[in-house]
Design a protein around this motif. Structure first.
Motif, short mmCIF file in Angstrom:
data_model
loop_
_atom_site.label_atom_id
_atom_site.label_comp_id
_atom_site.label_asym_id
_atom_site.label_seq_id
_atom_site.Cartn_x
_atom_site.Cartn_y
_atom_site.Cartn_z
N TYR A 1 103.29 -124.65 -85.74
CA TYR A 1 103.75 -123.43 -85.83
C TYR A 1 105.40 -123.45 -84.88
O TYR A 1 105.37 -124.33 -84.01
N ILE A 2 105.90 -122.91 -85.05
CA ILE A 2 107.39 -123.07 -84.24
C ILE A 2 107.66 -121.29 -83.79
O ILE A 2 108.27 -120.33 -83.84
N PRO A 3 107.36 -121.76 -82.28
CA PRO A 3 107.46 -120.66 -80.92
C PRO A 3 108.85 -120.55 -80.52
O PRO A 3 108.76 -119.00 -80.57
N LEU A 4 109.71 -121.71 -81.23
CA LEU A 4 111.52 -121.14 -80.61
C LEU A 4 111.82 -120.09 -81.47
O LEU A 4 112.84 -119.32 -80.92
N PHE A 5 111.13 -119.34 -82.09
CA PHE A 5 111.51 -118.13 -83.48
C PHE A 5 111.43 -117.45 -82.99
O PHE A 5 110.25 -116.74 -82.76
N ALA A 6 112.34 -116.38 -82.29
CA ALA A 6 111.70 -114.97 -81.47
C ALA A 6 110.99 -114.49 -83.02
O ALA A 6 110.20 -113.64 -81.60
N ASP A 7 110.63 -114.27 -83.56
CA ASP A 7 109.56 -113.38 -84.50
C ASP A 7 108.74 -114.62 -85.36
O ASP A 7 107.89 -114.31 -85.66
N VAL B 1 104.03 -113.22 -96.20
CA VAL B 1 105.56 -113.85 -95.16
C VAL B 1 106.34 -114.06 -95.85
O VAL B 1 106.11 -114.93 -96.44
N ALA B 2 106.88 -113.20 -95.45
CA ALA B 2 107.92 -112.45 -96.38
C ALA B 2 109.36 -113.28 -95.33
O ALA B 2 110.13 -112.48 -95.33
N GLY B 3 110.13 -114.49 -95.97
CA GLY B 3 109.86 -115.66 -94.35
C GLY B 3 111.32 -115.81 -95.12
O GLY B 3 111.65 -115.66 -96.47
N PHE C 1 109.38 -116.30 -89.62
CA PHE C 1 109.28 -114.98 -89.59
C PHE C 1 110.13 -113.58 -90.02
O PHE C 1 111.06 -113.91 -89.33
N PRO C 2 109.90 -112.23 -90.16
CA PRO C 2 111.13 -111.42 -90.64
C PRO C 2 110.75 -111.06 -89.02
O PRO C 2 109.42 -110.86 -88.29
N SER C 3 111.97 -110.03 -89.28
CA SER C 3 111.94 -109.66 -87.74
C SER C 3 110.85 -108.44 -88.42
O SER C 3 111.52 -107.01 -88.22
N ARG D 1 104.70 -109.92 -85.91
CA ARG D 1 104.63 -109.79 -84.75
C ARG D 1 103.35 -109.65 -84.31
O ARG D 1 103.20 -110.67 -83.70
N LEU D 2 102.31 -109.22 -85.49
CA LEU D 2 100.74 -109.53 -85.55
C LEU D 2 100.67 -110.26 -85.53
O LEU D 2 99.42 -110.81 -84.64
#
Length: 120
Positions: free
Chosen positions: A28-34, A66-68, A90-92, A97-98
């Motif tokens: 998991y990458i929590p640093l990305f805003a989304d 996920v279309a990232g 992840f896209p915004s 977000r969910l």
């Protein structure tokens, strides 16, 4: 060329099934805003490449599409014995977000630890 044809390559589709919380923590990458996820891969990607990830989380039969975009690349033989692969941002959008909230809920007891991950 036909005007309806697209010159952009189709995004690659990656199925990523994460079966354990520890593996989810490492990816998991929590640093990305989304939010985002590390995907082990030997395929050559470029930053900004579109990727479509079908993600399965621990103890959850649902697959999350996920279309990232590729936001970073870990090359072969990277320092620290990190696995080769890509970080997919992840896209915004609301679905992302969910998904981010769901992942963080699963990892709530792991996120504040100092354990090494495949990410930063």
């Amino acid at each position: 060329m036909n005007p309806t044809e697209s010159t952009a390559p189709r995004p690659s589709v990656i199925q990523l099934s994460i079966k354990e919380k520890s593996a989810l923590f490492a990816a998991y990458i929590p640093l990305f805003a989304d939010g985002g996820i590390f995907v082990p891969s030997t395929r050559a990607y470029r930053l900004g490449d579109d990727v479509y990830v079908l993600l399965t989380l621990p103890d959850d039969p649902q697959r999350y599409p996920v279309a990232g975009k590729v936001a970073w690349i870990t090359p072969a033989k990277a320092a620290g014995a990190r696995s080769q692969g890509v970080g997919v941002q992840f896209p915004s959008d609301e679905k992302s977000r969910l998904l981010k909230n769901k992942i963080e809920q699963i990892l709530s007891s792991h996120i504040s630890t100092d354990r090494q991950t495949q990410t930063v």
